[in-house]
Design an enzyme around this catalytic site. Structure first.
Site, mmCIF file in Angstrom:
data_model
loop_
_atom_site.group_PDB
_atom_site.id
_atom_site.type_symbol
_atom_site.label_atom_id
_atom_site.label_comp_id
_atom_site.label_asym_id
_atom_site.label_seq_id
_atom_site.Cartn_x
_atom_site.Cartn_y
_atom_site.Cartn_z
ATOM 1 N N HIS A 163 0.804 -1.200 -0.006
ATOM 2 C CA HIS A 163 0.140 0.022 0.071
ATOM 3 C C HIS A 163 0.690 1.253 0.107
ATOM 4 O O HIS A 163 1.780 1.188 0.655
ATOM 5 C CB HIS A 163 -0.931 -0.093 1.092
ATOM 6 C CG HIS A 163 -0.356 -0.010 2.541
ATOM 7 N ND1 HIS A 163 -0.188 1.102 3.148
ATOM 8 C CD2 HIS A 163 -0.377 -1.026 3.384
ATOM 9 C CE1 HIS A 163 0.138 0.732 4.317
ATOM 10 N NE2 HIS A 163 0.117 -0.699 4.584
ATOM 11 N N ASP A 217 5.967 1.235 6.425
ATOM 12 C CA ASP A 217 4.705 0.617 6.508
ATOM 13 C C ASP A 217 3.796 1.868 5.487
ATOM 14 O O ASP A 217 3.339 2.512 5.993
ATOM 15 C CB ASP A 217 4.041 0.827 7.873
ATOM 16 C CG ASP A 217 2.512 0.196 7.940
ATOM 17 O OD1 ASP A 217 2.082 -0.295 6.990
ATOM 18 O OD2 ASP A 217 1.926 0.142 9.092
ATOM 19 N N GLU A 232 -5.143 2.060 2.598
ATOM 20 C CA GLU A 232 -5.010 0.832 3.613
ATOM 21 C C GLU A 232 -5.285 1.091 4.990
ATOM 22 O O GLU A 232 -5.848 0.402 5.941
ATOM 23 C CB GLU A 232 -3.829 0.010 3.285
ATOM 24 C CG GLU A 232 -3.716 -1.412 3.903
ATOM 25 C CD GLU A 232 -3.072 -1.556 5.240
ATOM 26 O OE1 GLU A 232 -3.348 -2.503 5.876
ATOM 27 O OE2 GLU A 232 -2.660 -0.303 5.889
ATOM 28 N N GLU A 233 -4.546 2.127 5.473
ATOM 29 C CA GLU A 233 -4.378 2.325 6.963
ATOM 30 C C GLU A 233 -5.689 2.861 7.462
ATOM 31 O O GLU A 233 -6.020 2.994 8.708
ATOM 32 C CB GLU A 233 -3.419 3.545 7.284
ATOM 33 C CG GLU A 233 -1.774 3.214 6.996
ATOM 34 C CD GLU A 233 -1.451 2.039 8.058
ATOM 35 O OE1 GLU A 233 -2.131 1.625 8.844
ATOM 36 O OE2 GLU A 233 -0.248 1.706 7.771
ATOM 37 N N ASP A 248 3.489 -6.637 3.284
ATOM 38 C CA ASP A 248 3.363 -5.517 4.240
ATOM 39 C C ASP A 248 4.197 -5.500 5.365
ATOM 40 O O ASP A 248 5.288 -6.381 5.487
ATOM 41 C CB ASP A 248 1.795 -5.501 5.090
ATOM 42 C CG ASP A 248 1.213 -3.971 5.396
ATOM 43 O OD1 ASP A 248 2.138 -3.397 6.018
ATOM 44 O OD2 ASP A 248 0.051 -3.955 5.142
ATOM 45 N N HIS A 273 4.369 2.161 12.830
ATOM 46 C CA HIS A 273 3.304 3.207 13.460
ATOM 47 C C HIS A 273 4.072 4.281 14.236
ATOM 48 O O HIS A 273 3.445 4.971 15.318
ATOM 49 C CB HIS A 273 2.168 2.484 14.044
ATOM 50 C CG HIS A 273 1.146 2.177 13.029
ATOM 51 N ND1 HIS A 273 -0.224 2.363 12.728
ATOM 52 C CD2 HIS A 273 1.365 1.449 11.743
ATOM 53 C CE1 HIS A 273 -0.841 1.695 11.871
ATOM 54 N NE2 HIS A 273 0.369 1.216 11.087
#
Length: 362
Positions: A68, A183, A215-216, A238, A326
């Site tokens: 993504h 990510d 995606e997130e 991912d 994250h």
């Protein structure tokens, strides 16, 4: 400074690009630039996901490899009278990794405004309050504006993207790579490299390298891209949790950076397809490619959307063990990238209509 090879330069271009959910134009253009030389066709769906096509056999099975494009970030929601910005998180953020971190606000005109996430200083908090994390709703972003009018004169408006700051960095041990947006620009990088390594290789499939959007915030781009492609097999690539930092037990996180791609058996969005999982691990065992099993009780990847599209798609999530996901700065291992690419290339070379039928109905 470390001299960047072709692959590292591609990784730098991808991770330095700024693209939060809903505004992925910059990383999409970067991915297009790097994958287009190896693709037969490149298109973009109407939500913004990039889809590159590489044909082996014209009527062969469709194999989808999705990373993504979006990264976690923020969105401007309000400018107060003093010129400070309120924001909405885009993706999952933990308050303790946010404060005093640098960000870039992207205006409609493309201006990049530096800022920092602030809050009330601890010196004026009660002892009880100092022991607690600051709530996101009590944070703000300081862009050095003296008033709302000045912030607007900078070009800042509600809805503008806010992106974490961390330049791509090759660490002292050059196997370890630090960047924002691993990510999931690492998934995009893997799709690009798979296309590159398939140059001149014979296989019986139509391969789709996909950079999905949003995606997130709910696997949204994977839904539209998969509907467009109608794949026979789907892979989501991912990041996963690395369990090799102090304080993390093997019960909490199984994988270690540098010990091979993670084969997810379960996450909050999907139970991995048994036949496809066995096919992947049998191929890895045959070729001596290292891999690690893993599971995640919550969360999910684009495979969660891919596998329930239309009449169903056999799908598997493959992850790269990554430290500090994250946050503004994450770290992963170059060997895991190389081994994931090698595994996917070899799997594609072994797939054909007969094998896909066995996996689908076995």
């Amino acid at each position: 400074m470390t001299q960047l090879d072709q692959t590292l330069q591609m990784m730098k271009d991808l991770t330095d690009a700024k693209g939060v959910p809903g505004n992925e134009a910059e990383p999409r253009e970067v991915m297009k630039k790097h994958i287009e030389p190896y693709a037969d066709e490149v298109l973009v769906d109407r939500l913004g996901s990039l889809i590159a096509v590489k044909n082996g056999k014209a009527d062969g099975p469709k194999i989808m490899i999705a990373g993504h494009l979006d990264e976690i970030g923020f969105m401007v929601t309000r400018i107060d009278d003093q010129g400070f910005l309120s924001f909405q998180t885009l993706g999952g953020w933990w308050e303790q990794v946010m404060l005093a971190q640098r960000v870039t606000v992207i205006t409609r005109q493309g201006e990049q405004i530096p800022g920092v996430i602030g809050s009330k200083p601890p010196h004026i908090l009660s002892p009880e309050a100092r022991k607690k994390p600051v709530d996101k709703k009590d944070m703000f972003i300081d862009i050095g504006a003296a008033s709302k009018e000045e912030a607007m004169a900078f070009g800042v408006r509600p809805g503008d993207s806010i992106v974490p700051v961390c330049d791509f960095t090759v660490m002292k041990n050059e196997k370890f790579l630090m960047a924002k947006a691993w990510d999931n620009r690492i998934g995009c990088a893997i799709a690009i490299e798979v296309f590159r390594q398939l140059q001149g290789e014979k296989h019986a499939n139509r391969v789709y390298g996909v950079g999905t959007v949003q995606e997130e915030v709910g696997l949204r781009g994977a839904k539209t891209a998969t509907h467009l492609i109608q794949p026979d097999i789907g892979f989501s690539v991912d990041v996963g949790i690395a369990g090799d930092t102090p304080g993390v037990t093997s019960k909490e996180a199984l994988a270690k950076a540098g010990e091979g791609p993670q084969i997810l058996v379960y996450d909050g969005s999907m139970i991995s397809h048994t036949g496809l999982r066995h096919f992947i691990t049998d191929t890895a065992d045959e070729l001596g490619i290292p891999y690690q099993f893993d599971f995640v009780a919550g969360g999910g990847t684009d495979a969660g959307a891919i596998h329930v599209t239309a009449h169903g798609v056999p799908a598997l999530a493959i992850s790269i063990a990554t430290r500090y996901i994250h946050t503004h700065a994450a770290i992963l291992h170059r060997d895991d990238f190389d081994n994931t690419v090698k595994l996917l290339v070899e799997v594609i070379k072994r797939l054909d209509a007969e094998q896909v039928a066995k996996l689908t109905y076995g």
